[in-house]
Write a protein that holds these residues in place. Sequence first.
Motif, PDB file in Angstrom:
ATOM      1  N   PRO A 172      -2.378   0.692   0.108  1.00  0.00           N
ATOM      2  CA  PRO A 172      -0.935   0.957   0.013  1.00  0.00           C
ATOM      3  C   PRO A 172      -0.095  -0.042   0.811  1.00  0.00           C
ATOM      4  O   PRO A 172       1.117  -0.124   0.599  1.00  0.00           O
ATOM      5  CB  PRO A 172      -0.792   2.373   0.577  1.00  0.00           C
ATOM      6  CG  PRO A 172      -2.016   2.605   1.395  1.00  0.00           C
ATOM      7  CD  PRO A 172      -3.107   1.771   0.781  1.00  0.00           C
ATOM      8  N   ALA A 173      -0.732  -0.815   1.706  1.00  0.00           N
ATOM      9  CA  ALA A 173       0.034  -1.767   2.523  1.00  0.00           C
ATOM     10  C   ALA A 173      -0.146  -3.202   2.032  1.00  0.00           C
ATOM     11  O   ALA A 173       0.225  -4.141   2.730  1.00  0.00           O
ATOM     12  CB  ALA A 173      -0.385  -1.658   3.985  1.00  0.00           C
ATOM     13  N   ALA A 174      -0.685  -3.376   0.818  1.00  0.00           N
ATOM     14  CA  ALA A 174      -1.004  -4.733   0.338  1.00  0.00           C
ATOM     15  C   ALA A 174       0.221  -5.651   0.371  1.00  0.00           C
ATOM     16  O   ALA A 174       0.098  -6.836   0.615  1.00  0.00           O
ATOM     17  CB  ALA A 174      -1.573  -4.661  -1.081  1.00  0.00           C
ATOM     18  N   ARG A 175       1.411  -5.074   0.111  1.00  0.00           N
ATOM     19  CA  ARG A 175       2.617  -5.923   0.098  1.00  0.00           C
ATOM     20  C   ARG A 175       3.560  -5.593   1.251  1.00  0.00           C
ATOM     21  O   ARG A 175       4.740  -5.943   1.224  1.00  0.00           O
ATOM     22  CB  ARG A 175       3.335  -5.767  -1.237  1.00  0.00           C
ATOM     23  CG  ARG A 175       2.608  -6.533  -2.351  1.00  0.00           C
ATOM     24  CD  ARG A 175       3.340  -6.418  -3.671  1.00  0.00           C
ATOM     25  NE  ARG A 175       3.403  -5.010  -4.080  1.00  0.00           N
ATOM     26  CZ  ARG A 175       4.050  -4.575  -5.157  1.00  0.00           C
ATOM     27  NH1 ARG A 175       4.708  -5.416  -5.914  1.00  0.00           N
ATOM     28  NH2 ARG A 175       4.044  -3.296  -5.463  1.00  0.00           N
ATOM     29  N   ALA A 176       3.053  -4.903   2.272  1.00  0.00           N
ATOM     30  CA  ALA A 176       3.916  -4.512   3.392  1.00  0.00           C
ATOM     31  C   ALA A 176       4.241  -5.715   4.268  1.00  0.00           C
ATOM     32  O   ALA A 176       3.503  -6.703   4.296  1.00  0.00           O
ATOM     33  CB  ALA A 176       3.231  -3.437   4.224  1.00  0.00           C
ATOM     34  N   ALA A 177       5.347  -5.623   4.996  1.00  0.00           N
ATOM     35  CA  ALA A 177       5.753  -6.711   5.888  1.00  0.00           C
ATOM     36  C   ALA A 177       4.957  -6.691   7.192  1.00  0.00           C
ATOM     37  O   ALA A 177       5.013  -7.651   7.958  1.00  0.00           O
ATOM     38  CB  ALA A 177       7.248  -6.615   6.191  1.00  0.00           C
ATOM     39  N   ALA A 190      -8.846   0.977  -1.432  1.00  0.00           N
ATOM     40  CA  ALA A 190      -8.308   0.332  -2.646  1.00  0.00           C
ATOM     41  C   ALA A 190      -7.758   1.335  -3.653  1.00  0.00           C
ATOM     42  O   ALA A 190      -8.417   2.332  -3.918  1.00  0.00           O
ATOM     43  CB  ALA A 190      -9.402  -0.508  -3.292  1.00  0.00           C
ATOM     44  N   PRO A 191      -6.561   1.093  -4.228  1.00  0.00           N
ATOM     45  CA  PRO A 191      -5.677  -0.032  -3.896  1.00  0.00           C
ATOM     46  C   PRO A 191      -4.974   0.202  -2.561  1.00  0.00           C
ATOM     47  O   PRO A 191      -4.473   1.291  -2.306  1.00  0.00           O
ATOM     48  CB  PRO A 191      -4.666  -0.036  -5.048  1.00  0.00           C
ATOM     49  CG  PRO A 191      -4.599   1.400  -5.500  1.00  0.00           C
ATOM     50  CD  PRO A 191      -5.970   1.982  -5.252  1.00  0.00           C
ATOM     51  N   LEU A 235     -11.970   1.682   9.235  1.00  0.00           N
ATOM     52  CA  LEU A 235     -10.598   1.829   8.751  1.00  0.00           C
ATOM     53  C   LEU A 235     -10.147   0.519   8.125  1.00  0.00           C
ATOM     54  O   LEU A 235     -10.532  -0.562   8.585  1.00  0.00           O
ATOM     55  CB  LEU A 235      -9.654   2.189   9.904  1.00  0.00           C
ATOM     56  CG  LEU A 235      -9.985   3.462  10.682  1.00  0.00           C
ATOM     57  CD1 LEU A 235      -9.043   3.603  11.876  1.00  0.00           C
ATOM     58  CD2 LEU A 235      -9.880   4.689   9.793  1.00  0.00           C
ATOM     59  N   CYS A 236      -9.284   0.623   7.119  1.00  0.00           N
ATOM     60  CA  CYS A 236      -8.681  -0.581   6.549  1.00  0.00           C
ATOM     61  C   CYS A 236      -7.739  -1.170   7.598  1.00  0.00           C
ATOM     62  O   CYS A 236      -6.863  -0.481   8.109  1.00  0.00           O
ATOM     63  CB  CYS A 236      -7.902  -0.242   5.287  1.00  0.00           C
ATOM     64  SG  CYS A 236      -6.882  -1.622   4.709  1.00  0.00           S
ATOM     65  N   PRO A 237      -7.898  -2.462   7.956  1.00  0.00           N
ATOM     66  CA  PRO A 237      -7.035  -3.041   8.990  1.00  0.00           C
ATOM     67  C   PRO A 237      -5.572  -3.163   8.549  1.00  0.00           C
ATOM     68  O   PRO A 237      -4.690  -3.232   9.395  1.00  0.00           O
ATOM     69  CB  PRO A 237      -7.649  -4.418   9.243  1.00  0.00           C
ATOM     70  CG  PRO A 237      -8.493  -4.712   8.056  1.00  0.00           C
ATOM     71  CD  PRO A 237      -8.922  -3.392   7.473  1.00  0.00           C
ATOM     72  N   ARG A 238      -5.312  -3.178   7.234  1.00  0.00           N
ATOM     73  CA  ARG A 238      -3.923  -3.329   6.768  1.00  0.00           C
ATOM     74  C   ARG A 238      -3.158  -2.011   6.832  1.00  0.00           C
ATOM     75  O   ARG A 238      -2.001  -1.978   7.234  1.00  0.00           O
ATOM     76  CB  ARG A 238      -3.873  -3.801   5.301  1.00  0.00           C
ATOM     77  CG  ARG A 238      -4.174  -5.226   5.008  1.00  0.00           C
ATOM     78  CD  ARG A 238      -3.174  -6.272   5.440  1.00  0.00           C
ATOM     79  NE  ARG A 238      -1.747  -6.065   5.415  1.00  0.00           N
ATOM     80  CZ  ARG A 238      -0.907  -6.572   4.547  1.00  0.00           C
ATOM     81  NH1 ARG A 238      -1.357  -7.263   3.540  1.00  0.00           N
ATOM     82  NH2 ARG A 238       0.373  -6.398   4.670  1.00  0.00           N
ATOM     83  N   CYS A 239      -3.774  -0.912   6.355  1.00  0.00           N
ATOM     84  CA  CYS A 239      -3.021   0.336   6.181  1.00  0.00           C
ATOM     85  C   CYS A 239      -3.479   1.445   7.119  1.00  0.00           C
ATOM     86  O   CYS A 239      -2.802   2.470   7.224  1.00  0.00           O
ATOM     87  CB  CYS A 239      -3.108   0.810   4.738  1.00  0.00           C
ATOM     88  SG  CYS A 239      -4.756   1.384   4.273  1.00  0.00           S
TER      89      CYS A 239
END
Length: 233
Positions: A61-66, A58-59, A47-51
């Motif tokens: 969806p949480a690249a710019r999330a807080a 990619a891309p 799993l992507c650790p960010r989203c």
Amino acid sequence: MRSRVVAELVALFAPPACAACRTPLDDPREPVCPTCRRDLPWLRGALCPRCGLPAPCAPCPAARAAFDRAWAPMAYAGPARALVTALKFGGALALANLMSAQMAAAAPADLLGDRPAGTAALVPVPAHPAHTRHRGFDQAEQLARALANRTGLPLNACLSRGGHDERQLGKTRSARLRHGARAIQATGPVPPHPILVDDVHTTGATLDAAAQALRRAGASRVAAVTYARTPRH
Ligand SMILES: [Zn+2]
Ligand SMILES: [Zn+2]
């Protein structure tokens, strides 16, 4: 009054049913039947650790999330989706216990594991006050409470959400998101490493608004843990 008594008597004598598919249960101590348990849509791959989506995302969806990190054990589908609905409207504590057990068992070790005292805490994503009033039950708080019992992490309900969602009708999506970000605020001391808890991670907009509120109040790193994750829209 009389109809309530009748309804309680029916509930008392009806065989307990699976929280996901409503078939009668052989073992009344289990909230979910063996078939639904077998069919739970665990997110087992990388799993992507960010989203929290299956990798590669990619891309992202949480690249710019807080929030820095997001994770869920289940896809929002099948019996997992039915359990989220059952928790929302039924509010059985046994169900929150079961769902938190599945979250705790599958979580990456460094997500819900031991931390230096005072650094991490579980923070429920606040429900809209009108929803909580209507149902009298806040499913994010129930999940966070059950997860706290299970992991030993403290519970810190330090966020609240203002009302006035009706004013958002007719506004553009970005205006609603900006309004949502303002509507969630910290109402007490915030831990340095909060772990947001909610039932479902859909677009991530609510988690982002909650994470922004935590950062404004001084959090340095924010993680988000949900029971289920919707596929990419
Ligand atoms: Zn079932
Ligand atoms: Zn991602």
